[in-house]
Design a protein around this motif. Structure first.
Motif: not given
Ligand code: ZN
Length: 300
Positions: A7-12, A35-40
């Motif tokens: 998972p993204c290390t910021l938003c999961g 690049r996280c497509n959820s939190c950008d």
């Molecule tokens: Zn994220």
């Protein structure tokens, strides 16, 4: 292509994709930018451990950013002189909001250019930094009786009216937890000011300049936020916030990158590109939310 590895290390979110750019000062094949497509947010994976980072900032980091001669006093003075004009701009940006009675903290104060620039406007100035030689420079060379230094904000055992972090939050492994821990240090009606690079920078997002991107992503930047990612951090940590779009580099710098694929073009074409054109360009970047920098104000 979407890869679902971890998972993204910021938003999961698992909706992430690798970024095909180099990371400055990283030579291994292990660390990559995604690049996280959820939190950008563009994030480094895997992250370096906190203990590794503290030692890193006390040594190698400055040498990578500046030169191996960074630690002699003359070179520290050059760093101070180079950043002092921008520190004055940063003071001017908040001048209407600071009071003579304020006790101010800067987290990640480097050699103290902002502390010194703001010191005559407020009651007391506190600075933290993991680079011991930068702290020694402040104490021994600047010798400003209003400035007190330490390793960490909690070391001062007191509260602050204003807390400043310039290009620090993107270095912190858990920014949400970090901001939550600052709450007890903020006095009533206090404000936290946070400046970070904006990953929606026109050079990255629109011009997609590969030389610029290879220069842009850094080992020390665990996160590269845009407005959405930064908002995620502030909401999760429970602050009210406002985000402003500011531009540090001029139109000449951008033209220079596009023409020469390298940095150093600030002011290079001012004989061709007028200051009014530069102002208009920066206004367009602000409207598009594609400036190079985000500046946020956080309150409880
Ligand atoms: Zn994220």
């Amino acid at each position: 292509m979407t890869q679902k590895i971890y998972p993204c290390t910021l938003c999961g979110s698992y909706d992430i994709e690798p970024i095909d750019s180099q990371i400055r000062n990283v030579t291994d094949n292990l660390h990559k930018m995604y690049r996280c497509n959820s939190c950008d947010t563009h994030f480094l994976y895997p992250q370096f451990a906190e203990e590794q980072l503290e030692a890193y900032y006390d040594g190698q980091f400055r040498e990578e950013v500046h030169t191996s001669k960074y630690y002699d006093e003359a070179t520290l003075t050059k760093v101070y002189d180079r950043f002092y004009p921008e520190a004055q701009q940063r003071v001017a940006r908040v001048e209407a909001e600071i009071k003579p009675s304020d006790e101010i903290l800067e987290i990640g104060c480097s050699v103290g250019y902002f502390l010194n620039a703001v010191s005559n406007k407020v009651k007391n100035v506190f600075g933290t930094e993991w680079d011991n030689r930068a702290l020694s420079y402040i104490d021994d060379v600047l010798q400003n009786s209003k400035i007190k230094t330490a390793h960490n904000p909690q070391d001062f055992e007191q509260g602050f009216d204003k807390i400043f972090m310039f290009h620090v939050l993107e270095h912190i492994a858990n920014p949400v937890e970090f901001l939550i821990k600052l709450k007890p240090l903020l006095k009533d009606n206090g404000c936290i000011y946070i400046e970070v690079p904006n990953v929606d920078d026109i050079m990255v997002k629109t011009f997609n300049n590969s030389a610029f991107k290879d220069f842009y992503y850094k080992k020390a930047h665990l996160f590269n936020f845009n407005e959405k990612g930064l908002s995620y951090v502030f909401e999760k940590s429970g602050y009210h916030y406002q985000i402003e779009f500011i531009q540090r580099y001029d139109i000449s710098n951008h033209f220079y990158w596009l023409a020469n694929q390298k940095p150093g073009g600030k002011g290079a074409y001012t004989h061709l590109l007028s200051s009014s054109l530069n102002e208009e360009y920066i206004q367009c970047l602000k409207t598009a939310k594609q400036t190079d920098t985000l500046f946020a104000r956080l309150t409880l």
